[in-house]
Structure formats: C-alpha cells, structure tokens
Write an enzyme that holds these catalytic residues in place. Structure first.
Site, PDB file in Angstrom:
ATOM      1  N   GLN A  53       0.850  -1.205   0.000  1.00 43.89           N
ATOM      2  CA  GLN A  53       0.000   0.000   0.000  1.00 43.89           C
ATOM      3  C   GLN A  53       0.878   1.245   0.000  1.00 43.89           C
ATOM      4  O   GLN A  53       0.383   2.352  -0.110  1.00 43.89           O
ATOM      5  CB  GLN A  53      -0.868   0.018   1.265  1.00 43.89           C
ATOM      6  CG  GLN A  53      -1.813  -1.145   1.367  1.00 43.89           C
ATOM      7  CD  GLN A  53      -2.402  -1.232   2.770  1.00 43.89           C
ATOM      8  OE1 GLN A  53      -3.314  -0.495   3.109  1.00 43.89           O
ATOM      9  NE2 GLN A  53      -1.881  -2.121   3.590  1.00 43.89           N
ATOM     10  N   ASN A  54       2.191   1.058   0.165  1.00 43.82           N
ATOM     11  CA  ASN A  54       3.090   2.205   0.262  1.00 43.82           C
ATOM     12  C   ASN A  54       3.370   2.790  -1.109  1.00 43.82           C
ATOM     13  O   ASN A  54       3.290   2.102  -2.132  1.00 43.82           O
ATOM     14  CB  ASN A  54       4.398   1.795   0.949  1.00 43.82           C
ATOM     15  CG  ASN A  54       4.154   1.385   2.383  1.00 43.82           C
ATOM     16  OD1 ASN A  54       3.093   1.681   2.925  1.00 43.82           O
ATOM     17  ND2 ASN A  54       5.097   0.694   2.975  1.00 43.82           N
ATOM     18  N   CYS A  92       1.788  20.759 -15.574  1.00 42.16           N
ATOM     19  CA  CYS A  92       1.739  19.997 -16.830  1.00 42.16           C
ATOM     20  C   CYS A  92       2.010  20.949 -18.000  1.00 42.16           C
ATOM     21  O   CYS A  92       1.878  22.175 -17.865  1.00 42.16           O
ATOM     22  CB  CYS A  92       0.350  19.377 -16.963  1.00 42.16           C
ATOM     23  SG  CYS A  92       0.120  18.391 -18.440  1.00 42.16           S
ATOM     24  N   HIS A 132      -1.403   1.319  -4.353  1.00 45.24           N
ATOM     25  CA  HIS A 132      -1.783   2.737  -4.292  1.00 45.24           C
ATOM     26  C   HIS A 132      -0.881   3.627  -5.138  1.00 45.24           C
ATOM     27  O   HIS A 132      -0.847   4.832  -4.929  1.00 45.24           O
ATOM     28  CB  HIS A 132      -1.763   3.227  -2.839  1.00 45.24           C
ATOM     29  CG  HIS A 132      -2.878   2.659  -1.999  1.00 45.24           C
ATOM     30  ND1 HIS A 132      -2.835   2.599  -0.629  1.00 45.24           N
ATOM     31  CD2 HIS A 132      -4.081   2.131  -2.351  1.00 45.24           C
ATOM     32  CE1 HIS A 132      -3.965   2.062  -0.170  1.00 45.24           C
ATOM     33  NE2 HIS A 132      -4.732   1.758  -1.198  1.00 45.24           N
ATOM     34  N   SER A 187      -2.535  -1.097   9.439  1.00 45.16           N
ATOM     35  CA  SER A 187      -3.634  -1.117  10.404  1.00 45.16           C
ATOM     36  C   SER A 187      -4.865  -1.781   9.793  1.00 45.16           C
ATOM     37  O   SER A 187      -5.844  -2.013  10.486  1.00 45.16           O
ATOM     38  CB  SER A 187      -3.970   0.310  10.832  1.00 45.16           C
ATOM     39  OG  SER A 187      -4.403   1.058   9.706  1.00 45.16           O
TER      40      SER A 187
END
Ligand code: NAD
Ligand code: ZN
Length: 249
Positions: free
Chosen positions: A105-106, A152, A123, A193
């Site tokens: 998830q990091n 951009c 993620h 968690s």
C-alpha cells in the site's frame, strides 16, 4: 514464547518453508524505521495534516496548491529515505523462493530499492506525476522541485500518480493483488492497520481461499484475533530478521 509453550516465530517459519508460496502485504509501518511516518501514528505528517483535508481527490481538485504543501513534504521524506532491514529481509525471502510477491500500500518505492522484484503497487508511487486534465505523465524528478507546485504542459497542476481517498484502485494492481491473495499459501501482513478499503479486504480473501495469515505488527489491528492466525509482535525489521534466522539456520 506463548503461554502454551509454542514459539510463534518457529510456527511462522515452519509454515513459510513448508508452503513456499507466501505473499506479503505491506503498509506504512514497514517504512517507519526508514524515517517515513505512518498514517495513524501519533507523530509526524498526519498529526500535522488531516488526511481527510489533504489526502482526498476532492480536496486536490478544489485546492491543489494547499494539498501540495503536504505532498511536498511526503515527496521529500520518501525521496530521501532508504530501505531498512525489513524491506531487505523481504527481498531476500523472495530471492530464496520463500516469498513470491509483495503487495504494497506504500507509495515510497522502498521495496524495489531493496531488491524485491515482484511488487504490486496497490496505491501507486510518488515517483510519477499525472495530469488529471489531459492524462500526460511525468517523472516527479523531472517536474518537481522542493517548494514548487509541478505543472503539466497544458498548464494545470500535476497530481502524484497515487491513489488519494475517493479514487478507485487502478484495475491492474487490484486484479493482480486479488489473484495473489486467492492463490497464496501464506499471507504475511506487515505494518498495516488494515483500515484503508479495499486493501483491508486482501487478508480476508487470502484466508477464505485457504491461506494462513501471519501478521507482523507491534500493535493489535482489526485483523488480530480473527483473520490473523499467527501474530508476531514487534517492529518489522526485528521480526523479519528473527524469521530469516529461524528459517535459514
Ligand atoms: P497505518 O498508518 O494506518 O498503520 C500503520 C501500522 O503499522 C499500524 O498498525 C502500526 O501499529 C504499525 N507499525 C508502526 N510501526 C511499525 C514497525 N516499526 N513495524 C511494523 N509495524 C509498525 O498504515 P496503512 O495501513 O498502510 O495505511 C496508510 C495508508 O497511507 C496506506 O494506504 C498508504 O498508501 C499511505 N501511506 C504510505 C506511506 C508510505 O508509502 N511509506 C506512509 C504513510 C501513509
Ligand atoms: Zn495536462
């Protein structure tokens, strides 16, 4: 050692060596010892910036400059961090054929920096920026300098190519993560968690598909005592080093 005399590290080591098709699911806790604050810890980034105010797609669309105050700090902290013994321990378990992939998830890229090869970034990664207006992508290092807001070519403010609250998980990592969860023999859940959805469903999917769930976390989580089969309490680096020693000596 537990009250029943069984050593949870030995039990986890036995499961990992017998089944040899483990998958790891990691969260912010594995990078704490690299100096990156976790999400819900008392100190650091998130005590200063409420994630519901700074880490949602809605707030980025409304106030991108304000959200970049937090993002700048996150990009700087992650950019300066190096892998710790836990990232390296997982890479060596992959090299030795014990762990087959890491779902993370990091967004810090530290698993790849440590040498892990099969990494599913659930993620995204802070290394890349994306324009939510024209969909051009850039390497963060080519467009962003500390204190600046990256733009951009179309003139809009770029967003890190990470999943903010309110954004869906990209299709490919979601499919890959679910497939890994459905087919692994052991899921090793480290430093999460398990409160962020839908990543928190991965342990349940693995469990319902017959995997054993080993959790490495100094604290109890929503998985402990129900989804978790073996809870190894302690910091990720300390526990992984003990696990490696037990498996290979
Ligand atoms: P979380 O902050 O909700 O939970 C962190 C967990 O790690 C806690 O259960 C805590 O007890 C545990 N922990 C703390 N120190 C530890 C250590 N040394 N070893 C092992 N465990 C330790 O994190 P989460 O569940 O991953 O959710 C946070 C979300 O925010 C993620 O989805 C992620 O995308 C994002 N995030 C990423 C980073 C990063 O990339 N390093 C950092 C912060 C937040
Ligand atoms: Zn654009």
């Amino acid at each position: 050692m537990r009250a029943d005399g069984r050593d949870p590290i030995r039990e986890a080591a036995r499961l990992l060596t017998e089944r040899r098709n483990a998958v790891a699911l990691t969260g912010a806790g594995i990078s704490v010892e690299s100096g990156i604050p976790s999400f819900r810890g008392a100190q650091g980034l998130w005590a200063k910036y409420d994630p519901m105010e700074y880490a949602t797609l809605h707030s980025f669309m409304q106030h991108p400059r304000k959200v970049w105050e937090m993002l700048s700090e996150m990009v700087s902290v992650c950019g300066g961090a190096t892998p710790n013994a836990a990232h390296k321990g997982l890479a060596s378990l992959e090299e030795k054929g014990v762990v087959r992939s890491v779902i993370t998830q990091n967004v810090d890229g530290l698993h790849q920096a440590a040498g892990s090869r099969r990494v599913i970034e659930y993620h995204g990664n802070l290394d890349e920026l994306i324009c939510v207006y024209c969909w051009r992508r850039f390497q963060t290092r080519d467009r962003w300098t500390p204190g600046d807001v990256p733009l951009c070519d179309c003139g809009e403010i770029l967003k890190p190519n990470v999943v903010l609250f309110g954004e869906p998980i990209p299709w490919l990592p979601q499919e890959q993560a679910e497939e890994e969860a459905r087919t692994c023999g052991v899921l090793v859940v480290i430093g999460t968690s398990a409160q962020v959805s839908p990543a928190c469903d991965i342990p349940r999917i693995a469990k319902e598909s017959g995997a054993a769930v080993v959790e490495i976390n100094p604290e109890d989580t929503s998985l402990s005592g129900n989804v978790t089969d073996i809870h190894l309490r302690g910091s990720a680096s300390e526990v992984l080093q003990r696990l490696l020693q037990t498996i290979f000596t």
